[in-house]
Design an enzyme around this catalytic site. Structure first.
Site, PDB file in Angstrom:
ATOM      1  CG  HIS A 114      48.370  -1.887  12.171  1.00 19.50           C
ATOM      2  ND1 HIS A 114      48.317  -2.917  13.091  1.00 19.50           N
ATOM      3  CD2 HIS A 114      48.029  -0.773  12.866  1.00 19.50           C
ATOM      4  CE1 HIS A 114      47.948  -2.450  14.263  1.00 19.50           C
ATOM      5  NE2 HIS A 114      47.770  -1.157  14.153  1.00 19.50           N
ATOM      6  CG  ASP A 144      49.756  -5.979  12.426  1.00 19.29           C
ATOM      7  OD1 ASP A 144      50.536  -5.196  11.845  1.00 19.29           O
ATOM      8  OD2 ASP A 144      48.736  -5.600  13.026  1.00 19.29           O
ATOM      9  CB  SER A 223      48.616  -0.315  17.215  1.00 13.66           C
ATOM     10  OG  SER A 223      47.250  -0.581  17.153  1.00 13.66           O
TER      11      SER A 223
END
Length: 369
Positions: A114, A144, A223
């Site tokens: 992402h 992901d 992230s």
């Protein structure tokens, strides 16, 4: 005479006991008999722990990167803004930002998908002053995770070792390093709050695996960054948090073993496909299943399927209770979905199901998603 000998014997016993107690009280005890188990001084323990954190942070810092991306502005939108508002729109705009880490010295970087999704250009920052272009090699949208390659010729980089996330214990110290809110190479510390935390779906996509829960601070921008153990090994990829806006002490990392299982496929390039069975399921022990006459404590009941689905083509039918998938006992419908998603599209698997109290086996060629 019998009473005489009884009284005499009683006196001898009482005298022996009194003498033993007097001798015991008069004994001089050595210090060793009163010594307590050796316990490290609290200050020294804290210092040792702090030294471990500092060592891991210093060793890992050079391998942790920040990632910035841009995305194209649709031509129709640019023309609309220019025609009606007289605005000159750029062809590209900043898209996402996040973190990543080098896992191979040739310049290969692991991050969350992402972080780079929807972008057409990517740059990897080695520090606050040095950014290099990169390209997307392979990705798995459902897990992901993505692999990038830094465009730097024959230059080599310091890579982080990948650990064994299965060996993590609840309460174990972990360290998160990343780029929260654009603050490069930020280090936070916490513990493994829980292992194998399961979700039905994450951000609208079905969950492929369970996650490591940690209270190490994870914020927007973290992230894709590494979650490290005190040996400096990557045990997870920091992926998402509960709540909106920032850290509340409940963050989740993708176990690195899940990434290692598909790493060869990622390195080959392109998207990774996941298996699909083409059915709707309910738990075998649910009230709905009981009302339908299903008598099973574990498993997943097929309630609907398409005529051309992989399950139908293999011979499975609505009402079948799937109890094993490739030899693994199926706990419930969520478990079966995860087992299917862990297989690549096109894989041939063996499914064992109950139908009218009979145990049947089916070889199913999974679809792709």
């Amino acid at each position: 005479m019998r009473w005489f000998w009884a009284v005499l014997l009683f006196g001898v016993v009482v005298g022996f006991l009194i003498g033993y107690q007097i001798a015991r009280q008069g004994k001089t005890h050595s210090p060793a008999e009163f010594s307590l188990p050796a316990i490290a001084a609290p200050g020294r323990t804290s210092a040792l722990l702090s030294e471990a954190f500092v060592k891991v942070a210093k060793e890992a810092e050079a391998s942790v990167v920040h990632i910035t991306t841009t995305a194209p502005v649709p031509e129709e939108y640019r023309l609309f803004r220019e025609f009606f508002f007289g605005e000159r729109m750029p062809e590209r705009v900043p898209a996402n930002y996040g973190s990543g880490f080098l896992f191979r010295s040739e310049g290969f970087v692991l991050t969350n998908f992402h972080v780079v999704q929807g972008s057409d250009t990517m740059r990897v920052g080695l520090d606050e002053k040095t950014e290099l272009p990169a390209r997307l090699i392979g990705y798995d949208q459902l897990l992901d995770v993505a692999v990038l390659k830094i465009k730097a010729g024959n230059r080599t980089f310091k890579a982080l070792p990948l650990g064994d996330s299965d060996k993590l214990e609840k309460g174990e110290w972990v360290i998160a390093i990343g780029n929260p809110f654009g603050l490069d190479k930020t280090v936070t510390v916490g513990v493994v709050s829980a292992k194998s935390r399961e979700f039905e779906e994450i951000n609208g996509r079905p969950a492929v695996t369970s996650y490591i829960q940690t209270d190490a601070a994870i914020n927007p921008g973290n992230s894709g960054g590494p979650l490290l153990n005190l040996n400096g090994e990557v045990v997870g990829i920091n992926t998402f948090i509960l709540g909106q806006g920032g850290n509340i002490g409940i963050g989740f990392a993708l176990p690195i073993n899940e990434v290692k299982r598909i790493l060869d496929r990622l390195m080959k390039g392109g998207p990774i496909t996941r298996g699909a069975l083409g059915v709707s399921l309910i738990d075998a022990n649910s009230q709905e299943a009981k009302e339908a006459g299903i008598q099973a404590n574990e498993g997943a009941v097929i309630v609907r399927m398409a005529i051309n689905s992989p399950a139908y083509l293999a011979g499975l039918r609505p009402g079948d209770v799937v109890v094993k998938f490739n030899g693994v006992p199926v706990k419930d419908s969520s478990h079966l979905r995860r087992l299917v998603l862990q297989q690549p599209g096109g894989a041939v698997v063996e499914i064992e199901a109950l139908r009218d109290s009979k145990r049947l086996k089916f070889n199913v060629t999974l679809g792709s998603r």
